[in-house]
Design a protein around this motif. Structure first.
Motif, PDB file in Angstrom:
ATOM      1  N   ASN A  53     -66.707  13.000 -20.171  1.00 15.02           N
ATOM      2  CA  ASN A  53     -67.210  12.089 -18.774  1.00 15.02           C
ATOM      3  C   ASN A  53     -68.329  12.957 -18.084  1.00 15.02           C
ATOM      4  N   ARG A  54     -67.568  13.854 -17.343  1.00 19.92           N
ATOM      5  CA  ARG A  54     -68.052  14.489 -16.680  1.00 19.92           C
ATOM      6  C   ARG A  54     -69.768  15.290 -16.732  1.00 19.92           C
ATOM      7  N   TYR A  55     -69.379  15.702 -18.090  1.00 19.80           N
ATOM      8  CA  TYR A  55     -71.359  16.609 -18.701  1.00 19.80           C
ATOM      9  C   TYR A  55     -72.245  15.427 -18.677  1.00 19.80           C
ATOM     10  N   LYS A  56     -71.953  13.452 -18.551  1.00 20.57           N
ATOM     11  CA  LYS A  56     -73.052  13.055 -19.108  1.00 20.57           C
ATOM     12  C   LYS A  56     -73.143  12.683 -18.248  1.00 20.57           C
ATOM     13  N   ILE A  57     -72.729  12.368 -16.800  1.00 24.46           N
ATOM     14  CA  ILE A  57     -73.243  12.043 -15.648  1.00 24.46           C
ATOM     15  C   ILE A  57     -73.993  13.347 -15.127  1.00 24.46           C
ATOM     16  N   GLU A  58     -74.099  14.740 -15.507  1.00 29.66           N
ATOM     17  CA  GLU A  58     -74.191  15.912 -14.354  1.00 29.66           C
ATOM     18  C   GLU A  58     -75.827  16.655 -15.388  1.00 29.66           C
ATOM     19  N   LYS A  59     -76.036  16.224 -16.344  1.00 33.93           N
ATOM     20  CA  LYS A  59     -77.039  16.212 -17.438  1.00 33.93           C
ATOM     21  C   LYS A  59     -77.823  15.541 -16.997  1.00 33.93           C
ATOM     22  N   GLU A  60     -79.294  15.878 -16.770  1.00 34.24           N
ATOM     23  CA  GLU A  60     -81.205  15.380 -16.462  1.00 34.24           C
ATOM     24  C   GLU A  60     -81.272  14.037 -17.047  1.00 34.24           C
ATOM     25  N   VAL A  61     -81.589  12.579 -17.621  1.00 35.18           N
ATOM     26  CA  VAL A  61     -82.049  12.076 -18.582  1.00 35.18           C
ATOM     27  C   VAL A  61     -82.684  12.698 -19.456  1.00 35.18           C
ATOM     28  N   HIS A 118     -75.249  -0.489 -20.651  1.00 37.49           N
ATOM     29  CA  HIS A 118     -75.186  -2.430 -20.417  1.00 37.49           C
ATOM     30  C   HIS A 118     -75.282  -1.922 -18.934  1.00 37.49           C
ATOM     31  N   SER A 119     -74.567  -0.187 -18.585  1.00 34.13           N
ATOM     32  CA  SER A 119     -74.534   0.356 -16.643  1.00 34.13           C
ATOM     33  C   SER A 119     -75.848   0.600 -16.387  1.00 34.13           C
ATOM     34  N   ALA A 120     -76.644   1.415 -17.102  1.00 32.99           N
ATOM     35  CA  ALA A 120     -77.902   2.276 -17.389  1.00 32.99           C
ATOM     36  C   ALA A 120     -76.825   2.961 -16.188  1.00 32.99           C
ATOM     37  N   SER A 121     -75.955   3.859 -16.820  1.00 26.41           N
ATOM     38  CA  SER A 121     -75.201   4.999 -15.981  1.00 26.41           C
ATOM     39  C   SER A 121     -75.473   6.015 -16.099  1.00 26.41           C
ATOM     40  N   LEU A 122     -76.176   6.646 -17.834  1.00 34.04           N
ATOM     41  CA  LEU A 122     -76.421   7.668 -18.091  1.00 34.04           C
ATOM     42  C   LEU A 122     -77.455   8.611 -17.198  1.00 34.04           C
ATOM     43  N   GLY A 123     -76.314   9.908 -17.395  1.00 39.24           N
ATOM     44  CA  GLY A 123     -76.844  11.122 -16.719  1.00 39.24           C
ATOM     45  C   GLY A 123     -77.267  11.142 -15.440  1.00 39.24           C
ATOM     46  N   SER A 160     -78.047   6.778 -13.523  1.00 31.79           N
ATOM     47  CA  SER A 160     -78.994   5.769 -13.105  1.00 31.79           C
ATOM     48  C   SER A 160     -80.308   6.436 -14.593  1.00 31.79           C
ATOM     49  N   ASP A 161     -80.022   5.271 -15.750  1.00 27.33           N
ATOM     50  CA  ASP A 161     -80.889   5.772 -16.975  1.00 27.33           C
ATOM     51  C   ASP A 161     -81.923   4.799 -16.784  1.00 27.33           C
ATOM     52  N   ASP A 162     -83.201   4.697 -17.505  1.00 23.99           N
ATOM     53  CA  ASP A 162     -83.857   3.725 -18.016  1.00 23.99           C
ATOM     54  C   ASP A 162     -84.291   3.450 -19.205  1.00 23.99           C
ATOM     55  N   THR A 163     -83.049   3.043 -19.508  1.00 29.00           N
ATOM     56  CA  THR A 163     -83.131   2.692 -20.977  1.00 29.00           C
ATOM     57  C   THR A 163     -83.341   1.464 -21.140  1.00 29.00           C
ATOM     58  N   LEU A 164     -82.910   0.786 -20.625  1.00 26.37           N
ATOM     59  CA  LEU A 164     -82.990  -1.072 -20.744  1.00 26.37           C
ATOM     60  C   LEU A 164     -84.330  -1.156 -20.553  1.00 26.37           C
ATOM     61  N   ILE A 165     -84.810  -0.310 -19.145  1.00 30.15           N
ATOM     62  CA  ILE A 165     -86.560  -0.805 -18.300  1.00 30.15           C
ATOM     63  C   ILE A 165     -86.994  -0.318 -19.467  1.00 30.15           C
ATOM     64  N   ARG A 166     -87.195   0.556 -20.150  1.00 30.29           N
ATOM     65  CA  ARG A 166     -88.233   1.156 -20.917  1.00 30.29           C
ATOM     66  C   ARG A 166     -89.173   0.156 -21.891  1.00 30.29           C
ATOM     67  N   VAL A 167     -86.838  -0.302 -22.261  1.00 24.25           N
ATOM     68  CA  VAL A 167     -86.961  -1.869 -23.565  1.00 24.25           C
ATOM     69  C   VAL A 167     -87.840  -2.974 -23.201  1.00 24.25           C
ATOM     70  N   ARG A 168     -87.506  -3.076 -21.790  1.00 26.26           N
ATOM     71  CA  ARG A 168     -88.298  -4.425 -21.317  1.00 26.26           C
ATOM     72  C   ARG A 168     -89.709  -4.180 -20.907  1.00 26.26           C
TER      73      ARG A 168
END
Length: 121
Positions: free
Chosen positions: A14-22, A79-84, A88-96
């Motif tokens: 959980n620490r690593y997943k928010i320390e690495k850039e998307v 759902h929360s766009a909280s990766l990286g 703050s990830d852009d996954t769903l933004i890119r889908v839209r």
């Protein structure tokens, strides 16, 4: 060295997943696909799959047109766009914005009673 699948390993993950850039996650996928397509025995039919964090990464891999299918199990944080870094990830933004249009197949698998260890923090 692999991270153990226990409480301490989950906390580390959980620490690593928010320390690495998307963008670094995306670069890992691109380099992996580049390597696969460079192999003589690769026929170009490449898919991605993952569970929990890997499910989210398999989803993001689907943005690459070389991925013909992605199967995402319990994709963490879509759902929360909280990766990286910065959560703050852009996954769903890119889908839209249509970044998955005319790409491969995508399967999302969730289960109401399952809680992915990486989403428990």
């Amino acid at each position: 060295e692999p991270i153990p699948y226990d409480a301490e390993g989950t906390d580390r993950g959980n620490r690593y997943k928010i320390e690495k850039e998307v963008t670094a996650y995306d670069e890992d996928a691109t380099l992996s696909i580049d390597l696969l397509t460079s192999l003589n025995n690769c026929n170009g039919r490449i898919a991605a799959t993952g569970m929990c964090l890997g499910g989210h990464l398999a989803f993001r891999a689907a943005f690459d047109p070389r991925i013909l299918a992605s199967v995402c199990f319990f994709a963490t944080d879509i759902h929360s766009a909280s990766l990286g870094k910065g959560k703050s990830d852009d996954t769903l933004i890119r889908v839209r914005e249509g970044d998955l249009s005319d790409k491969g197949e995508l399967v999302m698998i969730f289960e109401a009673r399952y809680t992915c260890p990486s989403s428990r923090s």
